[in-house]
Design a protein around this motif. Structure first.
Motif, PDB file in Angstrom:
ATOM      1  N   ARG A  38       0.825  -1.405   0.078  1.00  0.00           N
ATOM      2  CA  ARG A  38       0.048  -0.063   0.136  1.00  0.00           C
ATOM      3  C   ARG A  38       0.838   1.236   0.023  1.00  0.00           C
ATOM      4  O   ARG A  38       2.099   1.209   0.317  1.00  0.00           O
ATOM      5  N   GLN A  39       0.209   2.378  -0.252  1.00  0.00           N
ATOM      6  CA  GLN A  39       0.803   3.555  -0.125  1.00  0.00           C
ATOM      7  C   GLN A  39       0.422   4.437   1.206  1.00  0.00           C
ATOM      8  O   GLN A  39      -0.377   4.209   1.551  1.00  0.00           O
ATOM      9  N   GLN A  43       4.393   9.181   2.305  1.00  0.00           N
ATOM     10  CA  GLN A  43       5.249   9.497   1.061  1.00  0.00           C
ATOM     11  C   GLN A  43       4.832  10.688   0.334  1.00  0.00           C
ATOM     12  O   GLN A  43       5.439  10.779  -0.777  1.00  0.00           O
ATOM     13  N   ARG A  44       4.107  11.289   0.721  1.00  0.00           N
ATOM     14  CA  ARG A  44       3.599  12.705   0.147  1.00  0.00           C
ATOM     15  C   ARG A  44       4.440  13.837   0.852  1.00  0.00           C
ATOM     16  O   ARG A  44       4.216  14.937   0.586  1.00  0.00           O
ATOM     17  N   GLN A  50      12.196   8.540  -1.860  1.00  0.00           N
ATOM     18  CA  GLN A  50      11.784   7.360  -2.463  1.00  0.00           C
ATOM     19  C   GLN A  50      12.778   5.957  -2.513  1.00  0.00           C
ATOM     20  O   GLN A  50      12.596   5.086  -2.109  1.00  0.00           O
TER      21      GLN A  50
END
Length: 202
Positions: A38-39, A43-44, A50
């Protein structure tokens, strides 16, 4: 996690329902991280790297075991629940690690010299269920004393509303209370009960 299961010795859930405990046990035993595919919100974030995250994810993937080291057994007297559990296990990718079958508590057998029983049994929230539950817990206690005296070293179950432990005549050697959820305090008492079956339950 609270049961302190080692992921190696057999684990039994005699009230497996839709398979939550056996499936989670298989994921834990095989070292499959939760949310692997999943994200995540971080990560934002500004500064998120990354490349470093991908290294961590790949390291986690390499640590996954091809199969669970020990037997994981789930049973339920409801054939529909067993069917649902098998379907859920297939979706989770762990069906080959589990034995899921239709069976009543009275047929329970020890899977080995050492193991864990981790379960969330019925706890009787509907009117008229309490006597049936007394009989069920009494049956569970009888089976534990008869078939697991030297077989299952730890037995953990969730209790809500009344003392099924009393009906089963199984006294724990230790007890841990867990409360709370992500959003609000849990309205139920949840006990993780360890029972040492090397000594006869009184």
């Amino acid at each position: 996690m609270a049961s302190e299961w080692d992921g190696v010795h057999p684990l039994i859930d005699p009230f497996s329902g839709s398979g939550t405990i056996p499936i989670e046990a298989a994921l834990l035993a095989r070292k499959i991280p939760p949310g692997l595919n999943r994200q995540f919100g971080f990560q934002r974030w500004r500064g998120y790297q990354q490349a470093k995250w991908e290294v961590l994810v790949e390291s986690a993937r390499r640590a996954i075991l091809a199969e669970a080291p020990g037997a994981i057994l789930g049973s339920d007297r409801d054939s529909g629940a067993v069917t649902a559990a098998r379907s859920n296990a297939e979706r989770a990718g762990v069906m080959r690690d589990l034995t899921l079958e239709k069976a009543s508590v009275s047929t329970l057998k020890s899977p080995g010299p050492v193991g864990w029983m981790v379960t969330n049994p019925p706890y009787g929230t509907r009117v008229g269920e309490r006597q049936r539950l007394r009989d069920l817990y009494a049956s569970l206690g009888n089976v534990l004393r008869k078939n697991f005296l030297a077989g299952i070293s730890r037995c953990w179950w969730r209790r809500e509303g009344w003392n099924g432990r009393r009906e089963s005549h199984s006294e724990p050697s230790s007890r841990r209370t867990m409360e709370g959820s992500v959003c609000e305090p849990c309205p139920h008492e949840v006990y993780a009960i360890r029972v040492d079956f090397a000594r006869r339950c009184r």
